[in-house]
Motif scaffolding. Structure first.
Motif, mmCIF file in Angstrom:
data_model
loop_
_atom_site.group_PDB
_atom_site.id
_atom_site.type_symbol
_atom_site.label_atom_id
_atom_site.label_comp_id
_atom_site.label_asym_id
_atom_site.label_seq_id
_atom_site.Cartn_x
_atom_site.Cartn_y
_atom_site.Cartn_z
ATOM 1 N N MET A 119 0.821 -1.215 0.000
ATOM 2 C CA MET A 119 0.000 0.000 0.000
ATOM 3 C C MET A 119 0.858 1.270 0.000
ATOM 4 N N ARG A 120 1.966 1.257 0.718
ATOM 5 C CA ARG A 120 2.764 2.488 0.769
ATOM 6 C C ARG A 120 3.512 2.723 -0.540
ATOM 7 N N GLY A 121 3.566 1.700 -1.404
ATOM 8 C CA GLY A 121 4.194 1.884 -2.699
ATOM 9 C C GLY A 121 3.292 2.509 -3.740
ATOM 10 N N ILE A 122 2.031 2.698 -3.417
ATOM 11 C CA ILE A 122 1.076 3.267 -4.369
ATOM 12 C C ILE A 122 1.166 4.795 -4.338
ATOM 13 N N PRO A 123 1.256 5.447 -5.473
ATOM 14 C CA PRO A 123 1.301 6.911 -5.507
ATOM 15 C C PRO A 123 0.104 7.526 -4.785
ATOM 16 N N ASN A 124 0.356 8.518 -3.977
ATOM 17 C CA ASN A 124 -0.650 9.302 -3.238
ATOM 18 C C ASN A 124 -1.306 8.559 -2.081
ATOM 19 N N MET A 125 -1.113 7.240 -1.973
ATOM 20 C CA MET A 125 -1.741 6.469 -0.904
ATOM 21 C C MET A 125 -1.073 6.789 0.435
ATOM 22 N N THR A 126 -1.898 6.978 1.474
ATOM 23 C CA THR A 126 -1.395 7.141 2.827
ATOM 24 C C THR A 126 -1.712 5.866 3.611
ATOM 25 N N VAL A 127 -0.911 5.589 4.642
ATOM 26 C CA VAL A 127 -1.019 4.305 5.343
ATOM 27 C C VAL A 127 -0.959 4.537 6.852
ATOM 28 N N PHE A 128 -1.909 3.916 7.575
ATOM 29 C CA PHE A 128 -2.019 4.138 9.020
ATOM 30 C C PHE A 128 -2.265 2.821 9.745
ATOM 31 N N ALA A 129 -1.849 2.775 11.017
ATOM 32 C CA ALA A 129 -2.005 1.546 11.810
ATOM 33 C C ALA A 129 -2.239 1.900 13.273
ATOM 34 N N PRO A 130 -3.489 2.021 13.687
ATOM 35 C CA PRO A 130 -3.810 2.311 15.090
ATOM 36 C C PRO A 130 -3.371 1.189 16.017
ATOM 37 N N ALA A 131 -2.978 1.560 17.234
ATOM 38 C CA ALA A 131 -2.488 0.599 18.219
ATOM 39 C C ALA A 131 -3.616 -0.179 18.889
ATOM 40 N N ASP A 132 -4.794 0.412 18.971
ATOM 41 C CA ASP A 132 -5.931 -0.201 19.661
ATOM 42 C C ASP A 132 -7.176 0.634 19.362
ATOM 43 N N GLU A 133 -8.271 0.347 20.020
ATOM 44 C CA GLU A 133 -9.513 1.060 19.709
ATOM 45 C C GLU A 133 -9.430 2.548 20.045
ATOM 46 N N ASP A 134 -8.835 2.882 21.187
ATOM 47 C CA ASP A 134 -8.705 4.297 21.552
ATOM 48 C C ASP A 134 -7.922 5.048 20.480
ATOM 49 N N ASP A 135 -6.825 4.469 20.037
ATOM 50 C CA ASP A 135 -6.010 5.079 18.985
ATOM 51 C C ASP A 135 -6.811 5.183 17.693
ATOM 52 N N LEU A 136 -7.535 4.142 17.354
ATOM 53 C CA LEU A 136 -8.362 4.121 16.152
ATOM 54 C C LEU A 136 -9.358 5.279 16.135
ATOM 55 N N LEU A 137 -10.063 5.453 17.243
ATOM 56 C CA LEU A 137 -11.088 6.492 17.312
ATOM 57 C C LEU A 137 -10.482 7.888 17.234
ATOM 58 N N LYS A 138 -9.248 8.035 17.710
ATOM 59 C CA LYS A 138 -8.584 9.341 17.639
ATOM 60 C C LYS A 138 -8.006 9.612 16.257
ATOM 61 N N MET A 139 -7.730 8.558 15.516
ATOM 62 C CA MET A 139 -7.094 8.717 14.212
ATOM 63 C C MET A 139 -8.077 8.877 13.056
ATOM 64 N N MET A 140 -9.195 8.155 13.095
ATOM 65 C CA MET A 140 -10.047 8.081 11.911
ATOM 66 C C MET A 140 -10.622 9.423 11.442
ATOM 67 N N PRO A 141 -11.027 10.340 12.325
ATOM 68 C CA PRO A 141 -11.564 11.602 11.799
ATOM 69 C C PRO A 141 -10.590 12.336 10.882
ATOM 70 N N ALA A 142 -9.320 12.385 11.253
ATOM 71 C CA ALA A 142 -8.328 13.062 10.412
ATOM 72 C C ALA A 142 -8.083 12.294 9.122
ATOM 73 N N ILE A 143 -8.085 10.971 9.200
ATOM 74 C CA ILE A 143 -7.874 10.148 8.012
ATOM 75 C C ILE A 143 -9.034 10.326 7.031
ATOM 76 N N TRP A 144 -10.253 10.295 7.544
ATOM 77 C CA TRP A 144 -11.427 10.463 6.683
ATOM 78 C C TRP A 144 -11.512 11.869 6.095
ATOM 79 N N ALA A 145 -10.997 12.855 6.811
ATOM 80 C CA ALA A 145 -11.075 14.242 6.342
ATOM 81 C C ALA A 145 -9.993 14.578 5.319
ATOM 82 N N SER A 146 -8.980 13.753 5.218
ATOM 83 C CA SER A 146 -7.882 14.009 4.285
ATOM 84 C C SER A 146 -8.353 13.893 2.845
ATOM 85 N N PRO A 147 -7.780 14.686 1.938
ATOM 86 C CA PRO A 147 -8.170 14.596 0.523
ATOM 87 C C PRO A 147 -7.538 13.421 -0.211
#
Length: 312
Positions: A119-147
């Motif tokens: 996935m990180r080899g794909i042009p423009n693709m960003t890649v994320f890996a939350p540590a647990d549910e708390d991390d997931l919930l804190k990360m997803m709003p910014a990930i979904w809002a990204s263009p």
């Protein structure tokens, strides 16, 4: 109670550009058809078709949040992800279910342990890996809002750790260590914290860094870790193309070096079992990780990949 589905539902209610899609894998979004109506689309077991449809929706101004098993989302649909979302830089948000060791009892066909690399080899693709549910919930709003298109290794495991706020491209520095710094992501964060506690009891100064954003990556966090006597990259992924490769690329880019011990899978799939047994058998428990690091510290061994030494 807030969880992934509740957060996505709340986000979609607030912004009608969001469309939720799945290829007959509803584990994360089981209750959403009733709440989103025609903004919930299940294409059936057709990951390639789903990605193509998602790209079409994105071209019409929608933000598709796309769900499937991580192995099939990243490999069966790879060409479509690369060509329709990556090259076109469309905001398709890929949620990969049961990545890495989280697919525990599933065999090689269902194990996504090269997903970060491809996935990180794909042009423009960003890649994320939350540590647990708390991390997931804190990360997803910014990930979904990204263009940009994004791939996330979904992790809904509950832990007691409360994570810092998330920022795209930034690691979460839990602690700094002079003797050892463990760089990790996703599920292995839990075991890194256990290993750090064991190592600290042995008198070592240990740092732990949650590399939750793998692309874009926090180069400063890697360079700061390189000041430790030993850097450990810990991941439930093949050693090739994952965090170990990211660290190597970063150090070379900045014309520096470090003493690096990679703990990863070495071109071999893990034996299916319940998660605790997988970790134990493959040598990825916090205790085994600490023992490996202590052995390196005391014996001065050359960095060797933890390559299923416990396998038959």
């Amino acid at each position: 109670m807030m969880n992934y589905e509740a957060l996505l539902t709340e986000t979609a209610w607030a912004d009608d550009r969001f469309v939720v899609m799945t290829a007959e894998n509803r584990a994360l979004v089981r209750n959403m058809p009733a709440t989103l109506g025609n903004r919930f689309i299940d294409t059936g077991i057709t990951e390639q078709t789903m990605i193509g449809a998602a790209a079409g929706l994105a071209l019409r101004g929608r933000t598709p949040v796309i769900h499937a098993l991580a192995a099939f989302l990243t490999m069966r649909a790879y060409e479509f992800v690369r060509t329709d979302l990556g090259i076109a830089n469309l905001p398709g948000k890929l949620s990969g279910f049961i990545p890495g060791f989280l697919s525990d009892a599933n065999g090689p066909t269902h194990q996504a342990i090269e997903d970060v690399a491809i996935m990180r080899g794909i042009p423009n693709m960003t890649v994320f890996a939350p540590a647990d549910e708390d991390d997931l919930l804190k990360m997803m709003p910014a990930i979904w809002a990204s263009p940009n298109p994004a791939y996330t290794r979904i992790n809904t495991r509950k832990t007691n750790y409360v994570h810092a706020p998330f920022e795209l491209g930034k690691a979460e520095v839990v602690s700094n260590g002079k003797d050892v710094t463990i760089l990790t992501y996703g599920l292995m964060f839990e075991q890194a914290m256990i290993a750090a506690e064991i190592l600290e009891a042995e008198g070592l100064l240990v740092g732990v860094v949650n590399m939750r954003s793998l692309k874009p990556v926090d180069e400063n966090a890697i360079l700061n870790a390189a000041a430790s006597d030993l850097v450990v990259t810990l991941e439930d992924h093949f050693v090739t193309g994952g965090l170990y490769s990211i660290v190597a690329e970063t150090l070379l880019k900045h014309r520096t070096t470090a003493n690096v011990l990679p703990i990863a899978l070495n071109e071999k799939w893990f034996r299916p079992a319940l998660l605790p047994d997988v970790l134990q058998y493959e040598g990825f428990t916090g205790k085994q990780i600490a023992e490996r690091i202590l052995g390196y510290q005391t014996a001065g061994d050359q960095p060797l990949i933890l390559a299923n030494e416990f396998a038959e």
